[in-house]
Design a protein around this motif. Structure first.
Motif, PDB file in Angstrom:
ATOM      1  N   TYR A 101       0.850  -1.192   0.000  1.00 16.20           N
ATOM      2  CA  TYR A 101       0.000   0.000   0.000  1.00 16.20           C
ATOM      3  C   TYR A 101       0.882   1.238   0.000  1.00 16.20           C
ATOM      4  N   ARG A 129       5.628  -2.399   1.743  1.00 17.99           N
ATOM      5  CA  ARG A 129       5.463  -3.774   1.273  1.00 17.99           C
ATOM      6  C   ARG A 129       6.123  -4.710   2.271  1.00 17.99           C
ATOM      7  N   ARG A 184       5.096  -7.068 -13.953  1.00 13.85           N
ATOM      8  CA  ARG A 184       5.528  -8.405 -13.539  1.00 13.85           C
ATOM      9  C   ARG A 184       7.051  -8.547 -13.611  1.00 13.85           C
ATOM     10  N   TYR A 205      -5.174  -7.944 -12.028  1.00 13.68           N
ATOM     11  CA  TYR A 205      -5.007  -7.868 -10.574  1.00 13.68           C
ATOM     12  C   TYR A 205      -4.736  -9.254  -9.993  1.00 13.68           C
ATOM     13  N   ASP A 206      -5.526 -10.239 -10.389  1.00 10.46           N
ATOM     14  CA  ASP A 206      -5.329 -11.604  -9.886  1.00 10.46           C
ATOM     15  C   ASP A 206      -3.952 -12.142 -10.276  1.00 10.46           C
ATOM     16  N   CYS A 241      -1.349 -10.519  -8.084  1.00 10.43           N
ATOM     17  CA  CYS A 241      -1.429 -11.099  -6.740  1.00 10.43           C
ATOM     18  C   CYS A 241      -0.758 -12.469  -6.706  1.00 10.43           C
ATOM     19  N   GLY A 242      -0.966 -13.256  -7.748  1.00 10.29           N
ATOM     20  CA  GLY A 242      -0.359 -14.572  -7.813  1.00 10.29           C
ATOM     21  C   GLY A 242       1.148 -14.525  -7.909  1.00 10.29           C
ATOM     22  N   ASP A 243       1.679 -13.428  -8.453  1.00 15.08           N
ATOM     23  CA  ASP A 243       3.127 -13.264  -8.533  1.00 15.08           C
ATOM     24  C   ASP A 243       3.739 -12.898  -7.185  1.00 15.08           C
ATOM     25  N   GLU A 287       0.400  -7.915  -3.420  1.00 18.15           N
ATOM     26  CA  GLU A 287      -0.894  -7.448  -3.906  1.00 18.15           C
ATOM     27  C   GLU A 287      -0.811  -5.989  -4.347  1.00 18.15           C
ATOM     28  N   PRO A 288      -1.213  -5.678  -5.580  1.00 20.61           N
ATOM     29  CA  PRO A 288      -1.123  -4.292  -6.049  1.00 20.61           C
ATOM     30  C   PRO A 288      -2.189  -3.409  -5.417  1.00 20.61           C
ATOM     31  N   ALA A 300      -9.356  -6.040  -0.856  1.00 19.74           N
ATOM     32  CA  ALA A 300      -7.983  -5.755  -1.279  1.00 19.74           C
ATOM     33  C   ALA A 300      -7.241  -4.988  -0.188  1.00 19.74           C
ATOM     34  N   GLU A 301      -5.908  -5.094  -0.194  1.00 17.09           N
ATOM     35  CA  GLU A 301      -5.124  -4.445   0.858  1.00 17.09           C
ATOM     36  C   GLU A 301      -5.293  -2.940   0.842  1.00 17.09           C
TER      37      GLU A 301
END
Length: 370
Positions: free
Chosen positions: A2, A76, A143, A301-302, A305-307, A310-311, A337-338
């Motif tokens: 965030y 982060r 990414r 977004y998903d 997040c998987g990488d 969380e954006p 979401a965060e």
């Protein structure tokens, strides 16, 4: 992830603003032209080094100023990172990370990652291919930040090659032979960019289908496919794709010399968005087009997040564009979401699922009200 603090100097209509932010939902409410979108645009700029509203940096600098400065304190995994971008139209921008200058502005990419929803997203479905290519390339860079360099180098080579092609009629035989060297550079960089695009689309496809099923009451399956102007066959590696591009460049050289422009490469490709058996562009209704645009962003977004990491989610005046069903579905999907940053013209546009800190934005001033 965030952003804990946003600082602006001479950015858009802000002479200066210091804005503490928190995890969770933050809503900026204000009439059009008051500056609410400028705040989230600045956050997006820190993440992508570009605006979602304008193609160049000139409008980002406040009238009468020569430069603007955007700073963001990014958190982060409990660690802080301070990004600072100095925007100077007509000159190279400069960047600092944790107050230390970086050699290239793009070196700050990846520190902050965002996914932004905005009214402009309808162009992902209804607009030109360059809008979809930009979406895909920004996702690649989020990414894998080093691909920003590949992308910039490809665009530089493309400009140089186009310049040579435009002057081909007056060029000497020796100058024309340099096309072989430019072809080799274009194929190598294009192969690397193309490999990354194809790999990303492959993992994005099931996420798009899943997201569309969540945001739309319709039953058609959503698809996203990569459409290349070159016959790729089963090539997937950068080297194999570079070979395909090399062959295509040789085949199209006479056409390129006649027209004075590069006709082969990732800059000519597109993303095909489909609903059921039909392309979304030209066939989808307004509501279906919005659902597809939302699905593409939610899939991105998903994927991020998987990488890992969380954006930050940015919803810029998007709820006013949606019917009540899509508005509620989207709000439910993103509420956990965060960090979610929302802009709206009136409080009633914000669904009740998105409760949190609220600011009123008026005449370039930001005031917390809840």
């Amino acid at each position: 992830m965030y952003i804990a603090h946003l600082s602006l100097t001479d950015f858009r209509n802000y002479a200066g603003v210091e804005l503490p932010l928190e995890p969770g939902v933050t809503v900026f409410v204000g009439q059009n032209g008051q500056g609410k979108t400028n705040l989230v645009e600045a956050v997006g700029y820190l993440a992508t080094l570009g605006s979602h509203r304008v193609p160049n940096d000139g409008p980002l600098v406040r009238s009468g100023a020569t430069r603007s400065i955007v700073r963001g304190d990014v958190v982060r995994d409990g660690r802080h990172a301070l990004i600072e971008i100095e925007i100077t139209p007509g000159r190279s921008n400069r960047a600092r990370l944790n107050r230390a200058p970086v050699s290239r502005t793009r070196d700050v990419l990846g520190v902050l990652r965002t996914v932004l929803f905005a009214p402009e997203d309808l162009a992902l479905v209804k607009g030109d291919p360059d809008t979809r290519r930009r979406f895909l390339d920004e996702l690649l860079v989020a990414r894998t930040p080093r691909l920003a360099g590949v992308r910039q180098d490809y665009e530089r080579v493309l400009r140089q090659r186009n310049t040579l092609l435009k002057t081909a009629a007056q060029a000497s035989a020796g100058a024309l032979r340099t096309l072989d060297a430019w072809d080799a550079h274009l194929a190598r960089l294009g192969g690397e960019l193309l490999a990354a695009r194809l790999a990303t689309v492959e993992v994005l496809q099931p996420l798009v289908a899943k997201a569309y099923a969540h945001v739309s009451p319709a039953q058609e399956e959503a698809r996203i496919d990569y459409r290349s102007g070159v016959e790729l066959g089963d090539a997937t590696t950068a080297a194999a794709l570079a070979d395909k591009l090399t062959d295509a460049l040789a085949e199209r050289r006479s056409d390129e010399l006649r027209r004075g422009v590069s006709l082969v490469g990732p800059h000519r490709d597109d993303l095909l968005l489909s609903l059921g058996e039909f392309p979304a562009k030209g066939y989808a209704s307004h509501g279906e087009s919005w659902s597809m645009a939302l699905a593409v962003r939610l899939a991105a977004y998903d994927l991020l997040c998987g990488d890992g990491g969380e954006p930050v989610l940015i919803l810029d005046d998007v709820f006013a564009e949606l019917d009540s069903a899509r508005r509620s579905r989207l709000a439910t999907l993103v509420a956990g979401a965060e960090q979610v940053l929302v802009t709206a013209a009136v409080p009633e546009d914000v669904p009740p699922q998105l409760t949190g800190v609220r600011h009123v934005v008026a005449e370039g001033e930001v005031r917390r009200v809840g």
